[in-house]
Design a protein around this motif. Sequence first.
Motif, short mmCIF file in Angstrom:
data_model
loop_
_atom_site.label_atom_id
_atom_site.label_comp_id
_atom_site.label_asym_id
_atom_site.label_seq_id
_atom_site.Cartn_x
_atom_site.Cartn_y
_atom_site.Cartn_z
N ASP A 96 0.83 -1.21 0.00
CA ASP A 96 0.00 0.00 0.00
C ASP A 96 0.86 1.26 0.00
O ASP A 96 0.55 2.25 -0.67
N LEU A 97 1.95 1.23 0.77
CA LEU A 97 2.85 2.38 0.82
C LEU A 97 3.56 2.57 -0.51
O LEU A 97 3.68 3.69 -1.02
N LEU A 98 4.04 1.47 -1.10
CA LEU A 98 4.69 1.56 -2.40
C LEU A 98 3.73 2.10 -3.46
O LEU A 98 4.09 2.94 -4.29
N SER A 99 2.49 1.63 -3.42
CA SER A 99 1.50 2.10 -4.39
C SER A 99 1.24 3.60 -4.22
O SER A 99 1.15 4.34 -5.22
N ALA A 100 1.14 4.05 -2.97
CA ALA A 100 0.90 5.48 -2.71
C ALA A 100 2.09 6.32 -3.16
O ALA A 100 1.91 7.43 -3.70
N LEU A 101 3.31 5.82 -2.96
CA LEU A 101 4.49 6.55 -3.43
C LEU A 101 4.47 6.68 -4.95
O LEU A 101 4.75 7.74 -5.50
N ARG A 102 4.12 5.60 -5.62
CA ARG A 102 4.07 5.64 -7.08
C ARG A 102 3.04 6.65 -7.56
O ARG A 102 3.29 7.46 -8.46
N GLU A 103 1.86 6.62 -6.94
CA GLU A 103 0.78 7.51 -7.38
C GLU A 103 1.08 8.97 -7.08
O GLU A 103 0.60 9.87 -7.78
N SER A 104 1.88 9.25 -6.06
CA SER A 104 2.18 10.64 -5.70
C SER A 104 3.04 11.34 -6.74
O SER A 104 2.98 12.57 -6.88
N GLY A 105 3.87 10.58 -7.45
CA GLY A 105 4.79 11.19 -8.40
C GLY A 105 5.96 11.88 -7.74
O GLY A 105 6.77 12.55 -8.40
N ALA A 106 6.09 11.74 -6.42
CA ALA A 106 7.17 12.40 -5.69
C ALA A 106 8.45 11.56 -5.75
O ALA A 106 8.44 10.39 -6.16
N THR A 107 9.53 12.16 -5.33
CA THR A 107 10.81 11.46 -5.20
C THR A 107 11.04 11.16 -3.72
O THR A 107 10.89 12.05 -2.88
N ALA A 108 11.35 9.91 -3.42
CA ALA A 108 11.44 9.46 -2.03
C ALA A 108 12.86 9.01 -1.70
O ALA A 108 13.53 8.36 -2.51
N TRP A 109 13.29 9.36 -0.48
CA TRP A 109 14.61 9.02 0.02
C TRP A 109 14.43 8.27 1.34
O TRP A 109 13.75 8.74 2.24
N SER A 110 15.04 7.09 1.45
CA SER A 110 14.87 6.25 2.64
C SER A 110 16.18 6.20 3.41
O SER A 110 17.19 5.66 2.92
N TYR A 111 16.17 6.78 4.60
CA TYR A 111 17.41 6.99 5.36
C TYR A 111 18.23 5.72 5.55
O TYR A 111 19.46 5.78 5.57
N GLU A 112 17.55 4.58 5.71
CA GLU A 112 18.29 3.35 6.03
C GLU A 112 19.23 2.93 4.91
O GLU A 112 20.15 2.13 5.12
N PHE A 113 19.05 3.50 3.69
CA PHE A 113 19.89 3.12 2.56
C PHE A 113 21.04 4.10 2.32
O PHE A 113 21.82 3.88 1.38
N VAL A 114 21.14 5.17 3.09
CA VAL A 114 22.33 6.03 2.97
C VAL A 114 23.57 5.16 3.16
O VAL A 114 23.67 4.42 4.15
N ALA A 115 24.48 5.20 2.20
CA ALA A 115 25.63 4.29 2.22
C ALA A 115 26.92 5.06 2.04
O ALA A 115 27.07 5.84 1.09
N GLU A 116 27.85 4.84 2.97
CA GLU A 116 29.14 5.53 2.92
C GLU A 116 30.22 4.61 3.45
O GLU A 116 30.05 4.00 4.51
N ASP A 117 31.31 4.49 2.69
CA ASP A 117 32.43 3.64 3.09
C ASP A 117 31.98 2.20 3.35
O ASP A 117 32.47 1.53 4.27
N GLY A 118 31.04 1.74 2.53
CA GLY A 118 30.58 0.36 2.65
C GLY A 118 29.68 0.10 3.84
O GLY A 118 29.37 -1.06 4.14
N ARG A 119 29.22 1.14 4.51
CA ARG A 119 28.37 0.98 5.69
C ARG A 119 27.08 1.79 5.52
O ARG A 119 26.97 2.63 4.64
#
Length: 368
Positions: free
Chosen positions: A106-129
């Motif tokens: 449901d969340l993925l569907s709502a993101l798609r329908e919004s047309g917005a750009t989404a950033w998910s903090y848990e995927f910030v990646a630096e120096d392999g971490r």
Amino acid sequence: MPVDTASLTIGFPRESGSERRTILTPALARQLASAGFTVTAEPGTGAGVFISDEEYTAAGARLAGPEEAWAAPLVLRYKSPDPADLRRLRPGQHIGALFHAEGDPDLLSALRESGATAWSYEFVAEDGRFPLGRPGGRIAGIQAVLTGASALQAPGGRGVLPGMASGAEPASVVIIGCGNVGAAAAEAAAALGARVTVLARCESSRAAYAGRAPVRTQVLVNTREALLDCLSGADLVIGAILVSTYDTPAMITEDDLRLMRPGAVIVDSTCGYGPGYLPTAGPVQAPGDPPREVAGILHVKLDMLPALVPVTATSAYVANAAPYLERLARTVLHGTPDPAVEAARIASAGRFVHPVALQHARLYGLQP
């Protein structure tokens, strides 16, 4: 040429539902304002962690209604909004949050329908971490030990205390995984006086972790033989591997439970999606639910352990995340290239671009 302050606005709406944590602290408001951004906060944004609106205004934030906070070019949240909230967004806007959206069609569907750009903090990646996973992971690891200790108590559990009691045999705690969650769980269990064994994914992970493991902690590679041997003597098992999804092979089966001591406890502290590597734990439980018993073994599966300590979680998370949130703002609102931040983009103008989000969107039939 005058600066268009509207284009540099960051909106902080209140969190959804019963979520008490917030991504906006006075310190972060002050930092972003000093960096030239306009901070707009919905009144009551910090009420769940006892931060007053007056503290925000003193730090340079401007209070505004939810419509204005949601209309900012960049909207920042702690947790992902309810799908209904995402309908407030419009194409061209950006939103950042701890989405963990891949398990929520449901969340993925709502993101798609919004047309917005989404950033998910848990995927910030630096120096392999993944630096923004540290605070929540550490809290979850500590909470897993405390939750397991509670479940071990009579009348349902083995009646074993994971703490040191003179003359008593120390409890045996087995931790699967040595990342942020597993390392914190090992520290907490060892500090209580338990006999701790940590199972690492491979030899290189074992060697890297062994040098910083708590004193007298046994660190092994998680082979099938080692796991079954550990299960036979365990009072408390904590699952702390990073990835657990619909196609993750089972690591502990119902047959394996029969090797364990009656009344022992398994805590799945990372949960993931679908049955995952600890299928006998069943669906995610709500706080306060009794442990689930399978083959005489108690199971606790909570995916919101840090949410149970919102004041601590907010303080620790935002203190760690603040530099990256400013970098995200610079990337979105100034166009500053930042590969570490770019790794956190899960959707661009309504289309999923991160491999994990894309895999699940296709699983749900949301994107070809």
